[in-house]
Design an enzyme around this catalytic site. Structure first.
Site: not given
Length: 486
Positions: A224, A226, A231, A404, A406, A411
């Site tokens: 899952h 991404k 380089d 979508h 997350k 603070d």
């Protein structure tokens, strides 16, 4: 004949109950959360054969024998690489803010290295901006490009990224692409894999779905993450898959997907590179450790920049670390805590931490999409609303599409962004990555994004919520019981 028939019947009944007893004992002996064990036992006793088959298929964390052996074999060389990295003391942060210090200390003790400093970050919220920046970075690449995605959906600007990646491979850039088999099924059924391989790109189908091996490896264990590394200097991660929202799930009835990505320059790229190399070796058996730290990281030294810790999860990585990180973040909050997630099915511990934060005076907000592409998760999420509202948590339902993103902001200084949903699958099962960022400037940028989400959301009214129909309450409790399995 009657005697034989009776004997066979009794043996069948005995075998049936021995099978149920054996699976029950196996569930009880495994170290797992009590709600999860109870949910599995309920399924098995209500629908015995279906429950047993389901449990043997997806009830335990099976990486598969070959991958498990690779995971064990890679750690000596990985540990040596990490020790070499520790010698580059100039890249590691020596102190953190008071709100971030507990989380960074946890990650250092669990993962063996401290957070890295001297990174430059850019928060990106528009898919077009992300892909245009990525295409520019690919065109300027000089050595290597590594990518991993859960979903690569052909169409729109995703095809432009594919074309630029193939052009880079043709001019001699070493390109690797790893995609989850289930998430990227449309990609692997398209001409793109062959086109990319012909151009010189190493394309790997991660965690292949094979029904013939359903009892040998857990099929719902997914890659899952991404991540993009270019380089060993530029890196991307966040919630966005390689999809053009204008072409992705347009018939789902939830609107366009709304995502967030972080583009980074600095030593964080090498820290992410070791995660990628572990994933690559587990899947292919090939070792591709990043360049030696003393050669690769020295040019990154900067007097200023963001301090970041990478938090990786999945088989072979520190168990329960992302869950611990979220708990630590919630308990560290003193002023406010804002959480954004498309799927909200928290553990009891995380739910308790969120409610406790609100009850001790922290301003706690959770932003969720009003429409969800998963009916099961949507109903299960609603089962937690009453307890959250009673504790004083604000629940915002986003109406501008499928949110979508997350993210967690504590603070205004400690930020968490990455691929982790606040559900059991992300917390306990999948290969995931989260960035912990200790920086007020980045926190202000993330706060602005979250404020924009809130401006496009509707605040859930606790009084109206208590007046919802009885059938909805029944449905919520039904899905809540099975929430440990979602």
């Amino acid at each position: 004949m009657t005697t034989v028939y009776t004997l066979v019947s009794w043996l069948a009944i005995l075998g049936y109950w021995l099978l149920i007893a054996g699976v029950t004992l196996r569930i009880l002996m495994k170290r797992r959360a009590v709600p999860s064990a109870m949910a599995w036992l309920l399924i098995i006793y209500i629908l015995p054969l279906v429950g047993i088959i389901a449990y043997l298929a997806v009830g335990e964390l099976h990486l598969g024998k070959r991958r498990a052996e690779r995971a064990r074999a890679m750690w000596p060389s990985t540990a040596k690489w990490l020790n070499d990295l520790k010698a580059c003391k100039h890249i590691f942060a020596e102190e953190n803010s008071s709100v971030a210090a507990p989380l960074f200390k946890l990650c250092e003790r669990r993962q063996g290295i401290a957070g890295v400093k001297g990174n430059q970050l850019q928060l990106m919220t528009e898919s077009d901006d992300v892909m245009q920046a990525l295409i520019r970075d690919i065109q300027l690449a000089r050595h290597n490009i590594e990518m991993v995605f859960y979903i690569w959906q052909p169409g729109g600007m995703a095809d432009q990224v594919a074309e630029s990646l193939m052009a880079a491979a043709r001019r001699g850039i070493h390109c690797r692409l790893m995609l989850d088999s289930a998430g990227s099924v449309a990609f692997f059924r398209s001409p793109w894999p062959e086109l990319m391989r012909n151009a010189g790109i190493e394309v790997v189908e991660a965690l292949k779905v094979n029904l013939m091996r359903v009892f040998l490896r857990r099929m719902d264990l997914r890659q899952h993450r991404k991540m993009i590394m270019i380089d060993n200097y530029i890196a991307y991660t966040g919630s966005m898959n390689m999809v053009d929202p204008r072409y992705f799930k347009q018939d789902a009835g939830v609107g366009q997907w709304i995502d967030l990505m972080a583009r980074m320059e600095g030593p964080i790229a090498t820290a992410m590179g070791i995660i990628y190399s572990c994933d690559w070796e587990i899947e292919t058996g090939k070792r591709i450790l990043p360049p030696p730290p003393d050669v690769n990281i020295m040019p990154f030294e900067q007097a200023s920049g963001h301090t970041i810790h990478t938090i990786a999860s999945g088989p072979g990585f520190p168990e329960d670390l992302i869950h611990q990180a979220l708990l630590t973040a919630a308990y560290s909050a003193r002023e406010y805590l804002i959480m954004t997630t498309p799927y909200f099915v928290p553990s009891d511990d995380l739910l308790h931490a969120i409610c406790t934060a609100a009850q001790r005076g922290v301003d706690v907000s959770i932003i969720l999409p009003r429409k969800n592409d998963s009916m099961l998760v949507g109903w299960a999420s609603r089962a937690f609303f009453t307890e959250l509202l009673a504790a004083g948590v604000k629940i915002y339902q986003f109406e501008g599409g499928l949110l979508h993103t997350k993210s967690v902001l504590v603070d205004g200084e400690l930020s968490l962004v990455g691929t982790v949903n606040l559900d059991m699958r992300s917390l306990w099962l999948n290969f995931e990555i989260t960035l912990a960022i200790d920086d007020k400037g980045f926190g202000a940028d993330l706060a602005a994004v979250q404020d924009d989400y809130i401006s496009r959301s509707r605040l859930l009214d606790a009084r109206l919520w208590l007046k919802r129909p009885l059938w909805q309450r029944v449905a919520e409790r039904l899905f809540y019981f099975f929430s440990p399995l979602l």
